[in-house]
Scaffold this motif. Sequence first.
Motif, PDB file in Angstrom:
ATOM      1  N   GLY A 165      54.821  94.692  84.428  1.00  0.00           N
ATOM      2  CA  GLY A 165      53.711  95.561  85.073  1.00  0.00           C
ATOM      3  C   GLY A 165      53.636  94.926  86.294  1.00  0.00           C
ATOM      4  O   GLY A 165      53.382  95.550  87.594  1.00  0.00           O
ATOM      5  N   SER A 166      53.752  93.502  86.492  1.00  0.00           N
ATOM      6  CA  SER A 166      53.430  92.795  87.903  1.00  0.00           C
ATOM      7  C   SER A 166      54.548  92.959  88.648  1.00  0.00           C
ATOM      8  O   SER A 166      54.435  93.368  89.894  1.00  0.00           O
ATOM      9  CB  SER A 166      53.358  91.361  87.474  1.00  0.00           C
ATOM     10  OG  SER A 166      53.148  90.645  88.833  1.00  0.00           O
ATOM     11  N   SER A 168      56.496  95.817  88.862  1.00  0.00           N
ATOM     12  CA  SER A 168      56.523  97.082  89.086  1.00  0.00           C
ATOM     13  C   SER A 168      55.430  97.280  90.176  1.00  0.00           C
ATOM     14  O   SER A 168      55.771  97.854  91.209  1.00  0.00           O
ATOM     15  CB  SER A 168      55.994  97.900  87.932  1.00  0.00           C
ATOM     16  OG  SER A 168      57.015  98.024  86.882  1.00  0.00           O
ATOM     17  N   ILE A 169      54.490  96.675  90.050  1.00  0.00           N
ATOM     18  CA  ILE A 169      53.112  96.940  90.936  1.00  0.00           C
ATOM     19  C   ILE A 169      53.556  96.276  92.335  1.00  0.00           C
ATOM     20  O   ILE A 169      53.231  96.725  93.415  1.00  0.00           O
ATOM     21  CB  ILE A 169      51.973  96.228  90.520  1.00  0.00           C
ATOM     22  CG1 ILE A 169      51.306  97.468  89.296  1.00  0.00           C
ATOM     23  CG2 ILE A 169      50.798  96.407  91.412  1.00  0.00           C
ATOM     24  CD1 ILE A 169      51.254  98.789  89.693  1.00  0.00           C
ATOM     25  N   ASN A 170      54.462  95.196  92.230  1.00  0.00           N
ATOM     26  CA  ASN A 170      54.564  94.434  93.542  1.00  0.00           C
ATOM     27  C   ASN A 170      55.795  95.084  94.215  1.00  0.00           C
ATOM     28  O   ASN A 170      55.892  94.977  95.624  1.00  0.00           O
ATOM     29  CB  ASN A 170      54.801  92.765  93.197  1.00  0.00           C
ATOM     30  CG  ASN A 170      53.626  91.975  92.874  1.00  0.00           C
ATOM     31  OD1 ASN A 170      52.818  92.160  94.025  1.00  0.00           O
ATOM     32  ND2 ASN A 170      53.245  91.330  91.686  1.00  0.00           N
ATOM     33  N   LEU A 172      56.070  98.418  94.191  1.00  0.00           N
ATOM     34  CA  LEU A 172      55.289  99.432  94.904  1.00  0.00           C
ATOM     35  C   LEU A 172      54.404  98.876  95.990  1.00  0.00           C
ATOM     36  O   LEU A 172      54.389  99.628  97.249  1.00  0.00           O
ATOM     37  CB  LEU A 172      54.374 100.042  93.906  1.00  0.00           C
ATOM     38  CG  LEU A 172      54.927 100.952  92.916  1.00  0.00           C
ATOM     39  CD1 LEU A 172      53.892 101.204  91.586  1.00  0.00           C
ATOM     40  CD2 LEU A 172      55.773 102.112  93.424  1.00  0.00           C
ATOM     41  N   ARG A 173      53.751  97.643  95.976  1.00  0.00           N
ATOM     42  CA  ARG A 173      53.023  97.012  96.884  1.00  0.00           C
ATOM     43  C   ARG A 173      54.123  96.684  98.177  1.00  0.00           C
ATOM     44  O   ARG A 173      53.629  97.015  99.350  1.00  0.00           O
ATOM     45  CB  ARG A 173      52.203  95.817  96.647  1.00  0.00           C
ATOM     46  CG  ARG A 173      51.275  96.023  95.593  1.00  0.00           C
ATOM     47  CD  ARG A 173      50.646  94.927  94.922  1.00  0.00           C
ATOM     48  NE  ARG A 173      49.942  94.113  96.061  1.00  0.00           N
ATOM     49  CZ  ARG A 173      49.780  92.475  95.494  1.00  0.00           C
ATOM     50  NH1 ARG A 173      50.272  91.916  94.428  1.00  0.00           N
ATOM     51  NH2 ARG A 173      49.036  91.995  96.622  1.00  0.00           N
ATOM     52  N   LEU A 189      46.690 100.747  93.520  1.00  0.00           N
ATOM     53  CA  LEU A 189      47.600 100.137  92.789  1.00  0.00           C
ATOM     54  C   LEU A 189      46.942  98.827  91.758  1.00  0.00           C
ATOM     55  O   LEU A 189      47.661  98.679  90.854  1.00  0.00           O
ATOM     56  CB  LEU A 189      48.492  99.406  93.789  1.00  0.00           C
ATOM     57  CG  LEU A 189      49.378 100.231  94.335  1.00  0.00           C
ATOM     58  CD1 LEU A 189      50.287  99.833  95.400  1.00  0.00           C
ATOM     59  CD2 LEU A 189      50.232 101.190  93.686  1.00  0.00           C
ATOM     60  N   THR A 190      45.816  98.358  91.977  1.00  0.00           N
ATOM     61  CA  THR A 190      45.147  97.438  91.286  1.00  0.00           C
ATOM     62  C   THR A 190      44.705  98.215  90.136  1.00  0.00           C
ATOM     63  O   THR A 190      44.899  97.522  88.758  1.00  0.00           O
ATOM     64  CB  THR A 190      44.236  96.679  91.858  1.00  0.00           C
ATOM     65  OG1 THR A 190      44.377  96.029  93.093  1.00  0.00           O
ATOM     66  CG2 THR A 190      43.360  95.900  90.952  1.00  0.00           C
ATOM     67  N   LEU A 192      46.201 100.787  88.762  1.00  0.00           N
ATOM     68  CA  LEU A 192      47.504 101.075  88.067  1.00  0.00           C
ATOM     69  C   LEU A 192      48.220  99.858  87.423  1.00  0.00           C
ATOM     70  O   LEU A 192      48.526 100.081  86.330  1.00  0.00           O
ATOM     71  CB  LEU A 192      48.468 101.934  89.174  1.00  0.00           C
ATOM     72  CG  LEU A 192      49.935 102.046  88.673  1.00  0.00           C
ATOM     73  CD1 LEU A 192      49.826 103.113  87.501  1.00  0.00           C
ATOM     74  CD2 LEU A 192      50.892 102.568  89.635  1.00  0.00           C
ATOM     75  N   HIS A 193      48.061  98.721  87.948  1.00  0.00           N
ATOM     76  CA  HIS A 193      48.559  97.425  87.326  1.00  0.00           C
ATOM     77  C   HIS A 193      47.790  97.326  86.142  1.00  0.00           C
ATOM     78  O   HIS A 193      48.507  96.852  85.246  1.00  0.00           O
ATOM     79  CB  HIS A 193      48.214  96.249  88.491  1.00  0.00           C
ATOM     80  CG  HIS A 193      48.801  95.085  87.956  1.00  0.00           C
ATOM     81  ND1 HIS A 193      48.670  93.895  88.689  1.00  0.00           N
ATOM     82  CD2 HIS A 193      49.874  94.628  87.141  1.00  0.00           C
ATOM     83  CE1 HIS A 193      49.140  92.852  88.234  1.00  0.00           C
ATOM     84  NE2 HIS A 193      50.032  93.418  87.213  1.00  0.00           N
TER      85      HIS A 193
END
Length: 402
Positions: A165-166, A168-170, A172-173, A189-190, A192-193
Amino acid sequence: MIRRWFQSEPGQPAGMILRVVANSSWLAAGNVVTALLALAVSLWMANHFGPGQYGLYAFALSVVLLVAPLAELGVNQILVRELAREDESEAVVLGSGAVLRAVGAVAVCAVAAVIVSLVYTDDAMLRRYLLIALLALLPRVLGVFEPPLDARLESRYVVMARVTGSMSINILRAAALLTDQPLVLFVWLTVLHAGLEGAGVGGFCGRRGVRASAGRVRWSHAGRVLRAAWPLALWSVSVGILLRFDQVMLQQFLGEQAVGHYAAALLFTEGPTFIPMVICASVFPALVQVRKVNPALYKVRTQQFHDLVIWIGILLAAAIVLLAPLLVAYLLNDSYRASLGVLRILPWCTMMVAASVAQAQYLLAEDLQWVGSLARVVGCAVNVWLNWLWIPAYGLEGAAWA
């Protein structure tokens, strides 16, 4: 001390030490990967948006992290203890936890949204960011799937979900930073995380034979869990106040710019705190089981556990303080020079956080959660009072000392 910890002794569950080591290794490796990636992207964000905008983002996240422990009701640690004791079936424990966490998340999210709407009437942008960020409380309900894996010392599956998860989100960030997206996207995004982490843990839990549909709600058990958990919830909220309320008060006294400087310093100090937390998460189920079969060995292991965690906190704090000038000079741009003074003070909180986390595990094993909660409530009151006095007088350093 460490050598003695790993020596087997009569009455100790077979293979328990090796399982603790393996579990800690997975937790440590996963947290190192996610912490380094999150640190890199967060530093990029801080330099990209500047102290003002980054302070706005950090303030929204701080408010959510401040109320999140109240939404979680402190039930996860109680659920781990219940599963380790095996007094109730896994289905009953999971069902009770799911109901309590769902009710807590919805109630806290709704109440917080109303308060935000009433308090921030003059700042539409800040109010919007806060309301979006509060939605991250809802997917955190899926965190109820963690206790079965923690109790089995299979935290590697929780780590896999968090790392996935981390990452993927990072990613995207990073993509959003490259394409110069607005700050509001990072707030979404937070949310979604939180959803990705919860869904990942639930998926791994299902593969290990724990099903959401298997949870059975026994209201008497849910009530017992809640009675045992509320001191932990109070403790968690008090820790959140100690770690986050300073940013709320900085925003009120000095504005988002000051929050940005303070939050940038926190990037270097909060990451290393995962090390004592990893050790505690891995060792606690083992300590509960050792306590049942060998009380004398339990006392020895508990003392060694406290010594190890506190010394790690001291070494981490000293290292960050020594490296503070280099960290600010080479990893942040010139607009964050005010962060250096904070970074020379805040790392010593790492030692105190390590000590408090170790204490909490012992008090939980002894059913003395209320003792720690009372101490934290007193600490919170002192912290808020000192922030009120010292932020107007000493600025950022006043908040750090408080």
